[in-house]
Design an enzyme around this catalytic site. Structure first.
Site, short mmCIF file in Angstrom:
data_model
loop_
_atom_site.label_atom_id
_atom_site.label_comp_id
_atom_site.label_asym_id
_atom_site.label_seq_id
_atom_site.Cartn_x
_atom_site.Cartn_y
_atom_site.Cartn_z
N PHE A 83 -16.05 -41.80 -14.10
CA PHE A 83 -14.75 -42.25 -14.19
C PHE A 83 -14.36 -43.01 -12.88
CE2 PHE A 83 -10.22 -42.11 -13.84
CZ PHE A 83 -9.73 -42.55 -15.05
N ASP A 137 -17.79 -43.29 -5.06
CA ASP A 137 -16.41 -43.04 -5.39
C ASP A 137 -15.88 -41.58 -5.01
OD1 ASP A 137 -14.02 -42.93 -6.66
OD2 ASP A 137 -14.27 -43.85 -8.43
N LYS A 140 -6.51 -40.09 -4.53
CA LYS A 140 -5.94 -38.75 -4.86
C LYS A 140 -5.52 -37.86 -3.52
CE LYS A 140 -7.63 -38.18 -9.58
NZ LYS A 140 -8.69 -39.03 -10.20
#
Ligand SMILES: *Cc1c(COP(=O)(O)O)cnc(C)c1O
Length: 393
Positions: free
Chosen positions: A133, A218, A250
Site C-alpha cells: 500500500f 516506503d 504518518k
C-alpha cells in the site's frame, strides 16, 4: 455516537470512509474521550500517526511558538525548521554526504515525489509488491496492489509490475536493466503487519544494485520509531547498507500533516528546478512539529518504550483463538482463528479500547509510542473477555 452529529456528518461529508465509529472531542496521552464523556485507550493512534499521543506539551508548544512567529511562507523562501528537519532526517537514515529531502504533506504525496524522482532515471519500469500500500493519489495508487482500490480509477500510470512480497526469485526475475526502481515496505502495514523473510531487503538491495535500479523503501507507516528503531529497514539491512530513497509521513509530524521523500547518494539530484513542487510542503509549523517529535522520542527514549511495551503486548495478547501475533515495537498484527476481526473491534470499543481491523481475521495495533506499561496491561487484561464477546456476537 451523538445522533445529531452523525446526521450532520452523513449530510455534509463524502461517504468515502463509511460511517464514523465515534465522535471524539478530546485526547490526552494515549486516551481519548467521546461526546458522551466515555474514555477510550487509543491503540490505533490516528493510524500510526500520534507518536507522542494526544496533546503532548512539547508538540503543542513547538506548533504554537512557530505559528506565532512565522507560520507559512511558501517554498520561495527558506526557514530554519525546514532546513533543520531535513538535516535531522538525513542524519537518522545515515545518508552520509549528499542526501537531500523533499517535503510534502502526506504519505501519498511523499510517494508521488519519489515516483516522479524514479522517472528521472530515464527508465519507467517500477516493481512493486503484492499486498503493498502506497497511497490513494494516482501515482501512489498505481503502486498499490489491491484491486478494489485500483480498478475504479484505471487507467493508472503504467510501467508497474507486481511481484509476491518476500519472494527473492520472483524479484530477481522481474528486475532488469530497464527497471527504474523497486518500491517496498519493510513491513506491510495495511496488509496486516506482514513482515518479509529475513534477508529480503538485503536481496532487494543486491538485485537493484546489479541492474542500476533504485531501491525505494516506503516507511510512511513503519518509520519514525514505530517499530522500535527510527526506521524499520535499518533493522533489516546490514550496517552501512542503505536504500536510495526513503519515504516517511504518518508519525513524522505527530498529527500535524507532513511527509518527506528522502533521497540518498546519486538519487538526491534527480529532481531539479521545475520538476516538482508544493505550496504547503515543508512549512515552518509542520517542520517545527516534526522536530519536536524527534526530540521527544530521543529525550524520553520512546524507541526503548516502543520495544518494551510492544513486547509486553505481543506476549500478553497471545490466546487460544489467536493464531499469530506479529510485528516489532508498537506496530502489531494479530491473526484470529475466525473471521471476527470487525466484531473484536466492536467489542473492544464497548470495553473502552480503540483497535483496528485490516481484514476479516486480522487486528492491527499502532498506539502512541508513549503508551505506558499500565495502559498496555489494561488491554491485556480485557482481551479474553473481548474475544469471547466477539465470538458470541
Ligand atoms: C498510510 C500509508 C501511505 C499513505 O499515506 P497518506 O498520508 O494516507 O497519504 C503510504 N504508504 C504507506 C506504507 C502507508 O501506510
Amino acid at each position: 455516537m451523538n445522533d445529531v452529529l452523525k446526521k450532520r456528518y452523513a449530510a455534509s461529508l463524502m461517504n468515502t470512509f463509511g460511517p464514523p465509529k465515534l465522535a471524539l472531542v478530546r485526547g490526552e496521552g494515549s486516551e481519548v474521550w467521546d461526546t458522551d464523556g466515555n474514555r477510550y485507550l487509543d491503540f490505533l493512534g490516528g493510524i500510526a500517526v500520534n507518536a507522542l499521543g494526544h496533546g503532548h506539551p512539547a508538540l503543542v508548544s513547538a506548533v504554537t511558538q512557530q505559528l506565532s512567529t512565522l507560520g507559512h511562507v511558501s517554498n520561495f523562501f527558506a526557514t530554519e525548521p525546514q532546513v533543520a528537519l531535513a538535516e535531522r532526517l538525513l542524519d537518522l537514515v545515515a545518508a552520509g554526504t549528499g542526501g537531500k529531502v523533499f517535503f510534502a504533506n502526506s504519505g501519498t504525496e511523499a510517494n508521488e515525489a519519489a515516483l516522479k524522482l524514479t522517472r528521472r532515471t530515464g527508465r519507467t519500469h517500477v516493481v512493486a509488491m503484492e499486498g503493498g500500500f502506497h497511497g490513494r493519489t494516482m501515482g501512489a495508487l498505481a503502486l498499490t496492489s489491491k484491486a478494489a482500490y485500483r480498478e475504479p480509477f484505471e487507467p493508472l500510470p503504467g510501467g508497474v509490475q507486481f511481484v509476491p512480497y518476500g519472494d527473492v526469485d520472483a524479484l530477481a526475475a522481474a528486475v532488469t536493466d530497464e527497471t527504474a526502481a523497486v518500491v517496498v515496505e519493510p513491513v506491510q502495514g495495511e496488509a496486516g503487519v506482514v513482515e518479509p523473510p529475513a534477508g529480503y531487503l538485503e536481496a532487494v538491495r543486491r538485485i537493484t544494485a546489479e541492474h542500476g535500479a533504485l531501491m525505494w523503501v516506503d516507511e510512511v507507516q513503519t518509520g519514525m520509531g514505530r517499530t522500535g528503531t527510527w526506521f524499520a529497514h535499518t533493522a533489516q539491512l546490514p550496517e552501512g547498507v542503505t536504500p536510495d530513497v526513503v519515504t516517511v509521513a504518518k508519525g513524522l509530524g505527530g498529527g500535524i500533516p507532513i511527509g518527506a521523500c528522502i533521497a540518498l547518494g546519486d538519487a538526491s539530484d534527480l529532481l531539479q528546478p521545475g520538476h516538482h513542487g508544493t505550496t504547503f510542503g515543508g512549512n515552518p509549523v509542520a517542520t517545527a512539529a516534526a522536530l519536536a517529535v524527534i526530540e521527544t522520542i530521543e529525550k524520553d527514549d520512546l524507541l526503548g518504550n516502543a520495544t518494551r511495551v510492544g513486547e509486553q503486548l505481543r506476549t500478553g495478547l497471545a490466546h487460544e483463538h489467536v493464531t499469530a501475533v506479529r510485528g516489532s515495537g508498537l506496530l502489531i498484527g494479530i491473526d484470529l482463528d475466525a473471521e471476527i476481526a470487525p466484531q473484536v473491534v466492536e467489542a473492544a470499543q464497548e470495553a473502552g479500547f480503540i483497535l483496528n481491523a485490516t481484514g476479516p481475521r486480522t487486528i492491527r495495533l499502532a498506539p502512541p509510542l508513549v503508551l505506558t506499561r499500565e495502559q498496555a496491561a489494561e488491554l491485556v487484561e480485557a482481551w479474553p473477555a473481548i474475544l469471547a464477546k466477539a465470538a458470541a456476537s
